[in-house]
Design a protein around this motif. Structure first.
Motif: not given
Length: 330
Positions: A11-13, A35-37, A40, A42, A81, A84, A118
């Motif tokens: 998780g890159a938030g 990160d799945r997005e 990065a 969030g 990025t 997943s 996440t």
């Protein structure tokens, strides 16, 4: 292919990036963030409004996200990025390993420590059990902000906002930025759950009606939303004509990875070497609070890396290693 890192952050938030930066600068070794997005940062990436940063250095959401990403990269953390995380790999009591898939295909990553950052998501219409048809024009705040601020998509012309929290007023701002009108804000609460100044500004200057003690009980329309039926606390019903409805707030944690590993969630989870921070533990918390939580958990992770034989907290030792197929979602 299997790779090994020292700390793997999922998780890159704000929480994940702050933890990665603190660990990298503290000499934790190779720190990698997934990160799945495609970008990065969030949730702040698509929050174009202000309210981030400090009084002396105010920032918009995208500016705050860039600040966090740059800080992590400057310290030497690797941010990847478009990747997943699918599930845990290997036996529950073996080395920490996660199965991932990205642009280059599947990969297994082993780590000395894993941080789950996440985040959380808003409950969509289906999870709120709102009946009616299935027309276009129904979204959450996150979906609305991404459509407008990230992809430049058009929305409808008249929107109803479900909720009266801070995030609800941000959704109203996004609706206006897209050139649409806010028909009303609807909440089952007795009052707005935000600052008095913000609520008064929306009601008096923006002329946005706030319907308290009111619930959306049905969506209307075929093809495109044509209205929502609302019920007041005294039993009266009415139809608000609109072509967009935004469900806001009511955050739930993105805990699928934790559930698949049978983890009891806490800053130190029930599996030694696995930690959690941010919205996963406190859904709906602010980006600044999530970043501070990430920095705090980084200190705990550093202590674990220096003493990997330290046992897990006694309260968590009895947690099951894998959930049953019938384990309900919290």
């Amino acid at each position: 292919m299997t790779r090994r890192v020292d700390v793997l952050v999922v998780g890159a938030g704000p929480a994940g990036l702050a933890a990665a930066a603190r660990l990298a600068v503290g000499g934790a070794g190779r720190v990698e963030v997934l990160d799945r997005e495609q970008r990065a940062g969030g949730v702040p990436r698509h929050c174009a409004h202000g309210g981030y940063g400090t009084w002396l250095h105010p920032l918009t959401g995208p500016g705050y996200a860039r600040l966090l990403v740059d800080a992590a990269l400057r310290t030497g953390a690797v941010v990847r990025t478009g990747v997943s995380v699918l599930d845990w790999a290997g036996p529950p009591h073996g080395p920490l390993a996660l199965a991932t898939v990205g642009r280059d295909g599947p990969e297994t990553i082993e780590a000395r420590a894993v941080i789950l950052a996440t985040g959380a998501r808003e409950r969509p219409r289906a999870a709120r059990l709102v009946p009616g048809t299935r027309p276009a024009g129904v979204c959450t705040t996150g979906e609305l902000q991404q459509a407008v601020h990230l992809y430049g998509q058009r929305i409808g012309t008249r929107a109803v906002i479900v909720g009266a929290e801070g995030v609800s007023y941000s959704a109203a701002d996004t609706v206006r930025a897209a050139g649409a009108d806010v028909v009303a804000m609807v909440t089952e609460s007795d009052r707005a759950r935000t600052t008095r100044l913000r609520a008064q500004d929306a009601r008096l200057r923006r002329r946005v009606p706030l319907l308290t003690g009111t619930a959306v009980v049905e969506l209307l329309g075929h093809g495109r939303l044509s209205g929502v039926r609302v019920r007041h606390r005294d039993g009266r019903t009415a139809v608000l004509a609109c072509d967009t409805v935004v469900f806001t707030g009511d955050f739930v944690p993105e805990n699928e990875l934790a559930r698949s590993g049978g983890l009891t969630l806490a800053p130190e989870t029930s599996r030694p070497g696995v930690f959690a921070a941010g919205g996963l533990l406190h859904p709906g918390q602010s980006a600044a609070d999530a970043a501070r939580a990430g920095a705090r958990v980084a200190v705990t992770v550093q202590g674990f890396l220096n003493d990997p034989c330290r046992p897990a907290p006694e309260a968590n030792l009895a947690a099951p290693s894998r959930p049953s197929a019938n384990t309900p979602t919290p």
